[in-house]
Design a protein around this motif. Structure first.
Motif, mmCIF file in Angstrom:
data_model
loop_
_atom_site.group_PDB
_atom_site.id
_atom_site.type_symbol
_atom_site.label_atom_id
_atom_site.label_comp_id
_atom_site.label_asym_id
_atom_site.label_seq_id
_atom_site.Cartn_x
_atom_site.Cartn_y
_atom_site.Cartn_z
ATOM 1 N N TRP A 1 -12.657 42.706 -69.756
ATOM 2 C CA TRP A 1 -13.681 41.915 -69.082
ATOM 3 C C TRP A 1 -15.068 42.515 -69.314
ATOM 4 N N TYR A 2 -15.193 43.833 -69.138
ATOM 5 C CA TYR A 2 -16.482 44.487 -69.392
ATOM 6 C C TYR A 2 -16.864 44.365 -70.874
ATOM 7 N N GLN A 3 -15.898 44.552 -71.760
ATOM 8 C CA GLN A 3 -16.185 44.420 -73.194
ATOM 9 C C GLN A 3 -16.658 43.004 -73.522
ATOM 10 N N LYS A 4 -16.044 42.008 -72.925
ATOM 11 C CA LYS A 4 -16.434 40.615 -73.148
ATOM 12 C C LYS A 4 -17.900 40.380 -72.753
ATOM 13 N N HIS A 5 -18.381 41.158 -71.802
ATOM 14 C CA HIS A 5 -19.762 41.017 -71.337
ATOM 15 C C HIS A 5 -20.715 41.996 -72.018
ATOM 16 N N GLY A 6 -20.246 42.614 -73.125
ATOM 17 C CA GLY A 6 -21.122 43.430 -73.945
ATOM 18 C C GLY A 6 -21.143 44.913 -73.621
ATOM 19 N N PHE A 7 -20.332 45.355 -72.675
ATOM 20 C CA PHE A 7 -20.313 46.770 -72.307
ATOM 21 C C PHE A 7 -19.467 47.570 -73.285
ATOM 22 N N GLU A 8 -19.903 48.790 -73.545
ATOM 23 C CA GLU A 8 -19.101 49.748 -74.300
ATOM 24 C C GLU A 8 -18.207 50.479 -73.313
ATOM 25 N N ILE A 9 -16.990 50.764 -73.712
ATOM 26 C CA ILE A 9 -16.070 51.568 -72.905
ATOM 27 C C ILE A 9 -16.071 52.958 -73.521
ATOM 28 N N LEU A 10 -16.411 53.960 -72.707
ATOM 29 C CA LEU A 10 -16.621 55.326 -73.201
ATOM 30 C C LEU A 10 -15.743 56.318 -72.451
ATOM 31 N N PRO A 11 -15.504 57.485 -73.044
ATOM 32 C CA PRO A 11 -14.842 58.542 -72.284
ATOM 33 C C PRO A 11 -15.753 58.953 -71.119
ATOM 34 N N PRO A 12 -15.176 59.424 -70.023
ATOM 35 C CA PRO A 12 -16.024 59.825 -68.893
ATOM 36 C C PRO A 12 -16.952 60.974 -69.286
ATOM 37 N N SER A 13 -18.136 60.974 -68.686
ATOM 38 C CA SER A 13 -19.124 62.020 -68.946
ATOM 39 C C SER A 13 -19.671 62.515 -67.605
ATOM 40 N N GLN A 14 -20.660 63.389 -67.669
ATOM 41 C CA GLN A 14 -21.247 63.951 -66.450
ATOM 42 C C GLN A 14 -21.899 62.885 -65.571
ATOM 43 N N GLU A 15 -22.351 61.783 -66.154
ATOM 44 C CA GLU A 15 -23.008 60.752 -65.345
ATOM 45 C C GLU A 15 -22.006 59.876 -64.589
ATOM 46 N N ASN A 16 -20.717 59.984 -64.903
ATOM 47 C CA ASN A 16 -19.689 59.205 -64.212
ATOM 48 C C ASN A 16 -19.204 59.924 -62.965
ATOM 49 N N ILE A 17 -18.579 59.147 -62.072
ATOM 50 C CA ILE A 17 -18.037 59.748 -60.858
ATOM 51 C C ILE A 17 -16.882 60.676 -61.223
ATOM 52 N N GLU A 18 -16.551 61.549 -60.311
ATOM 53 C CA GLU A 18 -15.589 62.623 -60.582
ATOM 54 C C GLU A 18 -14.226 62.135 -61.074
ATOM 55 N N ALA B 1 -13.437 59.329 -62.626
ATOM 56 C CA ALA B 1 -13.528 58.272 -63.642
ATOM 57 C C ALA B 1 -12.571 58.562 -64.794
ATOM 58 N N VAL B 2 -11.929 57.488 -65.290
ATOM 59 C CA VAL B 2 -11.118 57.609 -66.497
ATOM 60 C C VAL B 2 -11.865 57.015 -67.686
ATOM 61 N N PHE B 3 -12.869 56.165 -67.399
ATOM 62 C CA PHE B 3 -13.724 55.598 -68.432
ATOM 63 C C PHE B 3 -15.125 55.444 -67.855
ATOM 64 N N GLY B 4 -16.102 55.469 -68.761
ATOM 65 C CA GLY B 4 -17.451 55.075 -68.423
ATOM 66 C C GLY B 4 -17.704 53.722 -69.044
ATOM 67 N N ILE B 5 -18.619 52.960 -68.463
ATOM 68 C CA ILE B 5 -19.041 51.697 -69.055
ATOM 69 C C ILE B 5 -20.538 51.775 -69.268
ATOM 70 N N SER B 6 -21.019 51.150 -70.336
ATOM 71 C CA SER B 6 -22.448 51.237 -70.650
ATOM 72 C C SER B 6 -22.889 49.978 -71.382
ATOM 73 N N LEU B 7 -24.048 49.454 -70.968
ATOM 74 C CA LEU B 7 -24.646 48.300 -71.625
ATOM 75 C C LEU B 7 -26.110 48.644 -71.919
ATOM 76 N N ASP B 8 -26.438 48.639 -73.194
ATOM 77 C CA ASP B 8 -27.817 48.912 -73.632
ATOM 78 C C ASP B 8 -28.584 47.592 -73.613
ATOM 79 N N LEU B 9 -29.680 47.537 -72.876
ATOM 80 C CA LEU B 9 -30.489 46.318 -72.747
ATOM 81 C C LEU B 9 -31.720 46.326 -73.640
ATOM 82 N N ARG B 10 -31.864 47.321 -74.486
ATOM 83 C CA ARG B 10 -33.051 47.393 -75.360
ATOM 84 C C ARG B 10 -33.029 46.337 -76.423
#
Length: 164
Positions: free
Chosen positions: A136-153, A155-164
């Protein structure tokens, strides 16, 4: 989506689900820190979006939730009496396109504010509750990423959408 009214801290709009039913989207915001959008049907909350703003360029989706167990109050006395005899059946508001409306609202709000990136976290509980969430997130243009420091403790995945 149609705007019903608008003010700086409390705006409302009307959206329709796939069957054409109208819902009221009530937005409460502290323009510098967060906004919460409540999706209401017959004055009961059936969905919610919570976002945190990190000016000048980031928006974090804290939660998008569509309820699966809403019981509406009876509209008249006869229905109230019947409700005493018969246990009302909860209504599931998922799979009606409401989550998509909330996500599109968050994206549009971010664009209006000049936000360059939207991100969030997915937990195992999120994925268990909605196995199609990643697609669903991918369908809306989000990237599915490994969790990083900006994700909650947890998290199994991060989601990110670049609006630039």
């Amino acid at each position: 989506m149609m705007w019903e009214s608008s003010s700086e801290n409390n705006a409302q709009m009307i959206i329709r689900d796939r069957q054409g039913r109208e819902y009221r989207l009530q937005v409460d915001a502290d323009e510098d820190q967060y906004f919460t959008a409540k999706l209401l049907y017959r004055n009961r909350e059936v969905g919610r979006l919570q976002c945190v703003l990190y000016p000048p360029d980031k928006l974090v989706i804290g939660d998008i939730l569509i309820h699966s167990d809403v019981i509406h109050a009876p509209e008249h006395l006869g229905a109230a009496l019947l409700r005493q005899l018969v246990e009302p059946k909860p209504i599931d508001y998922r799979r009606r396109g409401l989550g998509t409306h909330l996500l599109q609202f968050a994206i549009e709000k971010a664009r209006q504010r000049g936000i360059k990136r939207i991100y969030g976290s997915l937990t195992q509980e999120d994925i268990t509750n909605n196995p199609n969430l990643i697609k669903w997130y991918q369908k809306h243009g989000f990237e599915i990423l490994p969790p990083s420091q900006e994700n909650i403790e947890n998290a199994v995945f991060g989601i990110s959408l670049d609006l630039r």
